[in-house]
Design a protein around this motif. Structure first.
Motif, short mmCIF file in Angstrom:
data_model
loop_
_atom_site.label_atom_id
_atom_site.label_comp_id
_atom_site.label_asym_id
_atom_site.label_seq_id
_atom_site.Cartn_x
_atom_site.Cartn_y
_atom_site.Cartn_z
N SER A 1 14.53 3.87 3.03
CA SER A 1 15.20 2.58 3.16
C SER A 1 14.21 1.48 2.78
O SER A 1 13.19 1.31 3.45
N LEU A 2 14.51 0.73 1.72
CA LEU A 2 13.56 -0.27 1.23
C LEU A 2 14.30 -1.51 0.74
O LEU A 2 15.25 -1.40 -0.04
N ALA B 1 1.68 -2.40 -10.55
CA ALA B 1 1.86 -0.95 -10.55
C ALA B 1 1.94 -0.39 -9.13
O ALA B 1 2.64 0.59 -8.88
N GLU B 2 1.23 -1.02 -8.17
CA GLU B 2 1.29 -0.56 -6.78
C GLU B 2 2.71 -0.70 -6.24
O GLU B 2 3.23 0.22 -5.60
N ALA B 3 3.32 -1.84 -6.47
CA ALA B 3 4.69 -2.05 -5.99
C ALA B 3 5.63 -1.09 -6.70
O ALA B 3 6.51 -0.49 -6.07
N GLY B 4 5.44 -0.92 -7.99
CA GLY B 4 6.29 0.00 -8.75
C GLY B 4 6.19 1.42 -8.24
O GLY B 4 7.20 2.11 -8.09
N GLU B 5 4.97 1.87 -7.93
CA GLU B 5 4.78 3.22 -7.41
C GLU B 5 5.46 3.38 -6.06
O GLU B 5 6.11 4.40 -5.80
N PHE B 6 5.32 2.38 -5.21
CA PHE B 6 5.94 2.46 -3.89
C PHE B 6 7.46 2.56 -4.02
O PHE B 6 8.10 3.38 -3.37
N TYR C 1 0.87 -1.17 0.00
CA TYR C 1 0.00 0.00 0.00
C TYR C 1 0.91 1.22 0.00
O TYR C 1 1.90 1.28 0.72
N VAL C 2 0.57 2.21 -0.80
CA VAL C 2 1.38 3.42 -0.86
C VAL C 2 0.73 4.49 0.02
O VAL C 2 -0.30 5.05 -0.34
N PRO C 3 1.29 4.75 1.21
CA PRO C 3 0.70 5.78 2.07
C PRO C 3 0.68 7.14 1.38
O PRO C 3 1.62 7.47 0.65
N ALA C 4 -0.38 7.89 1.58
CA ALA C 4 -0.48 9.22 0.97
C ALA C 4 0.69 10.09 1.42
O ALA C 4 1.25 10.85 0.64
N ASP C 5 1.06 9.98 2.70
CA ASP C 5 2.15 10.78 3.24
C ASP C 5 3.39 9.92 3.36
O ASP C 5 3.85 9.63 4.45
N LEU C 6 3.92 9.48 2.26
CA LEU C 6 5.11 8.65 2.27
C LEU C 6 6.30 9.41 2.86
O LEU C 6 7.20 8.81 3.43
N ALA C 7 6.28 10.71 2.77
CA ALA C 7 7.37 11.51 3.34
C ALA C 7 7.47 11.31 4.85
O ALA C 7 8.55 11.41 5.42
N SER D 1 9.54 5.80 -2.95
CA SER D 1 10.49 5.57 -1.86
C SER D 1 11.89 6.00 -2.27
O SER D 1 12.60 6.69 -1.52
N MET D 2 12.30 5.61 -3.46
CA MET D 2 13.63 5.96 -3.94
C MET D 2 13.77 7.47 -4.10
O MET D 2 14.80 8.05 -3.75
N ALA D 3 12.74 8.11 -4.63
CA ALA D 3 12.78 9.56 -4.84
C ALA D 3 12.94 10.31 -3.52
O ALA D 3 13.55 11.38 -3.47
#
Length: 117
Positions: free
Chosen positions: A73-74, A58-63, A32-38, A67-69
């Motif tokens: 740490s992933l 696509a969900e994993a790709g977006e995360f 799941y990609v949290p809205a506030d990933l920051a 995350s990289m941007a």
């Protein structure tokens, strides 16, 4: 925190909301990609099924991209040929003992590395 399926989503949401209060998160089967990933400061480890009928690639790709941007740490592992819930021994239709064992070993090592001290 360790979460499986929707529990993995809840773990990521909690870690993003709690910031420094959560040091490490391991999620199984989805990202799941949290809205506030920051706000996510925890180290994240993810275990994905290679053929998961519930998670869009696509969900994993977006995360991963977000995350990289943000310099997060992933660690991401995909287990080819496995299905959703590959670590759940009570689901013989999807359980994969080899993948489950490897994922659990990686989880223990990850948590030891990031929570020791």
């Amino acid at each position: 925190m360790v979460g499986f399926s929707v529990g993995g989503e809840f773990a990521l949401r909690t870690a993003a909301a709690r910031g420094k209060d959560v040091a490490a998160v391991t999620t199984y089967y989805g990202l799941y990609v949290p809205a506030d990933l920051a706000g996510l400061e925890a180290h994240v480890q993810a275990h994905l099924a290679g053929e998961d009928e519930f998670v869009e690639p696509a969900e994993a790709g977006e995360f991963v991209e977000r995350s990289m941007a943000l310099g997060k740490s992933l660690e991401l592992y995909t287990y080819p040929g496995t299905r959703h819930a590959f670590s759940n021994a009570t689901r013989p239709e999807s359980f994969d003992a080899a993948a489950a064992g490897l994922a659990w070993r990686r989880t223990r090592e990850f948590l030891t590395r990031h929570l020791a001290g």
